[in-house]
Design a protein around this motif. Structure first.
Motif, PDB file in Angstrom:
ATOM      1  N   PRO A  97       0.778  -1.242   0.000  1.00 20.87           N
ATOM      2  CA  PRO A  97       0.000   0.000   0.000  1.00 20.87           C
ATOM      3  C   PRO A  97       0.807   1.287   0.000  1.00 20.87           C
ATOM      4  O   PRO A  97       0.275   2.341  -0.334  1.00 20.87           O
ATOM      5  CB  PRO A  97      -0.838  -0.109   1.277  1.00 20.87           C
ATOM      6  N   ARG A  98       2.099   1.209   0.359  1.00 22.60           N
ATOM      7  CA  ARG A  98       2.922   2.419   0.414  1.00 22.60           C
ATOM      8  C   ARG A  98       4.224   2.174  -0.334  1.00 22.60           C
ATOM      9  O   ARG A  98       4.871   1.142  -0.150  1.00 22.60           O
ATOM     10  CB  ARG A  98       3.233   2.814   1.855  1.00 22.60           C
ATOM     11  N   PHE A  99       4.609   3.163  -1.125  1.00 25.71           N
ATOM     12  CA  PHE A  99       5.819   3.031  -1.945  1.00 25.71           C
ATOM     13  C   PHE A  99       6.494   4.385  -2.009  1.00 25.71           C
ATOM     14  O   PHE A  99       5.902   5.380  -2.435  1.00 25.71           O
ATOM     15  CB  PHE A  99       5.440   2.543  -3.342  1.00 25.71           C
ATOM     16  N   ILE A 100       7.736   4.445  -1.542  1.00 21.76           N
ATOM     17  CA  ILE A 100       8.538   5.665  -1.619  1.00 21.76           C
ATOM     18  C   ILE A 100       9.738   5.378  -2.508  1.00 21.76           C
ATOM     19  O   ILE A 100      10.423   4.372  -2.328  1.00 21.76           O
ATOM     20  CB  ILE A 100       9.052   6.095  -0.222  1.00 21.76           C
ATOM     21  N   PHE A 101       9.984   6.244  -3.485  1.00 21.45           N
ATOM     22  CA  PHE A 101      11.198   6.061  -4.279  1.00 21.45           C
ATOM     23  C   PHE A 101      11.777   7.407  -4.675  1.00 21.45           C
ATOM     24  O   PHE A 101      11.062   8.414  -4.755  1.00 21.45           O
ATOM     25  CB  PHE A 101      10.934   5.200  -5.527  1.00 21.45           C
ATOM     26  N   GLU A 102      13.088   7.410  -4.897  1.00 22.65           N
ATOM     27  CA  GLU A 102      13.754   8.607  -5.387  1.00 22.65           C
ATOM     28  C   GLU A 102      13.882   8.497  -6.894  1.00 22.65           C
ATOM     29  O   GLU A 102      14.439   7.522  -7.408  1.00 22.65           O
ATOM     30  CB  GLU A 102      15.130   8.779  -4.745  1.00 22.65           C
ATOM     31  N   TYR A 103      13.334   9.489  -7.574  1.00 24.66           N
ATOM     32  CA  TYR A 103      13.382   9.525  -9.045  1.00 24.66           C
ATOM     33  C   TYR A 103      14.578  10.346  -9.497  1.00 24.66           C
ATOM     34  O   TYR A 103      14.840  11.430  -8.967  1.00 24.66           O
ATOM     35  CB  TYR A 103      12.095  10.136  -9.604  1.00 24.66           C
ATOM     36  N   HIS A 104      15.310   9.812 -10.482  1.00 23.18           N
ATOM     37  CA  HIS A 104      16.467  10.499 -11.055  1.00 23.18           C
ATOM     38  C   HIS A 104      16.281  10.607 -12.563  1.00 23.18           C
ATOM     39  O   HIS A 104      15.888   9.634 -13.212  1.00 23.18           O
ATOM     40  CB  HIS A 104      17.757   9.715 -10.806  1.00 23.18           C
ATOM     41  N   SER A 105      16.572  11.752 -13.111  1.00 26.08           N
ATOM     42  CA  SER A 105      16.669  11.852 -14.570  1.00 26.08           C
ATOM     43  C   SER A 105      18.099  12.233 -14.929  1.00 26.08           C
ATOM     44  O   SER A 105      18.719  13.063 -14.259  1.00 26.08           O
ATOM     45  CB  SER A 105      15.674  12.876 -15.143  1.00 26.08           C
TER      46      SER A 105
END
Length: 277
Positions: free
Chosen positions: A197-205
């Motif tokens: 139910p919970r998802f944290i991620f760091e996005y990089h471009s």
């Protein structure tokens, strides 16, 4: 005004202030032992300053549940700040962690042991879209990443197929910080991630490459998540400063916090976490 004062008081915590002053006079690329919540923690100075502030003071990985022993998957555990935080909030949390960098993995194990945390299962592997060996580029600060380029700090690491590993597994929270590999890994296993139910991620471009943020946000929406975006190291004038990289080759860094409200709406009697302050 009250929130500003509260934030200022957090940053004035003696332990953190002493660490910041020590970091200022220490070589950036050498591991030093700092005091974190009264325990020794090995980390490179810039990482101490940033991770202590974001994870322990600002509590950016905090979440609410009435499960006193939540299952947490920490992908990209680094030297252990996130594991320490989760255990401070939920001492009985069942945590599995992945760290690809062999040096950081060794430091992570020592830090957990020194903190008296013996029940975190740690894997010295990268997560990927297949089971294989991949080239890993360490950067000396704990922000290494998978890379096809060879260099002085290149090494070969084991990688697992996260889709297969997640099969039949669910977690109260999945946290992912894999330095750009999320652009391949999340689409590959979104169905498996979405069972949690919970998802944290760091996005990089990456500078010069097509950005995938829109695709990832659409996938989360289509799987019932609502999201909150938090910019990392924001630029005051982004359109003027776009060429200034805020990471090793990255032109954009965002933390994405996703939760599926229907899944957590039934969680009542959420426990107070004031004692973890």
């Amino acid at each position: 005004m009250k929130s500003i004062v509260k934030a200022g008081l957090k940053l004035m915590r003696p332990e953190y202030l002493r660490g910041v002053m020590r970091a200022a006079v220490s070589p950036r690329d050498r591991v030093r032992t700092f005091t974190v919540r009264g325990k020794p923690l090995r980390v490179r100075p810039p990482s101490f300053v940033a991770q202590y502030k974001e994870i322990l003071l600002e509590r950016e990985y905090d979440f609410q549940t009435n499960n006193s022993a939540p299952r947490i998957l920490d992908i990209g555990a680094n030297v252990g700040f996130s594991c320490l935080f989760f255990k401070s909030v939920y001492p009985d949390a069942r945590i599995e962690a992945f760290e690809a960098d062999p040096e950081i993995y060794s430091i992570l194990q020592k830090n957990l042991a020194d903190a008296g945390i013996c029940d975190v299962e740690v894997h010295n592997q990268a997560v990927w879209v297949e089971n294989t060996r991949l080239t890993f580029q360490a950067n000396g600060l704990g922000g290494g990443r998978l890379s096809a380029e060879q260099g002085a700090t290149s090494m070969s690491v084991d990688a697992i197929d996260l889709k297969g590993w997640l099969r039949n597994k669910t977690f109260d929270l999945i946290k992912m910080d894999i330095e750009g590999a999320e652009n391949s890994v999340i689409p590959h296993c979104i169905e498996e991630i979405a069972r949690s139910p919970r998802f944290i991620f760091e996005y990089h471009s990456t500078t010069g490459e097509q950005q995938r943020l829109g695709d990832l946000l659409t996938m989360l929406r289509d799987h019932g998540y609502r999201v909150y975006l938090k910019t990392c190291n924001p630029a005051s004038s982004p359109l003027r400063e776009i060429e200034q990289r805020r990471g090793p080759g990255f032109d954009n860094l965002l933390n994405v916090f996703a939760e599926r409200l229907d899944d957590i709406a039934g969680e009542v009697g959420v426990r107070s976490r004031q004692g973890a302050e």
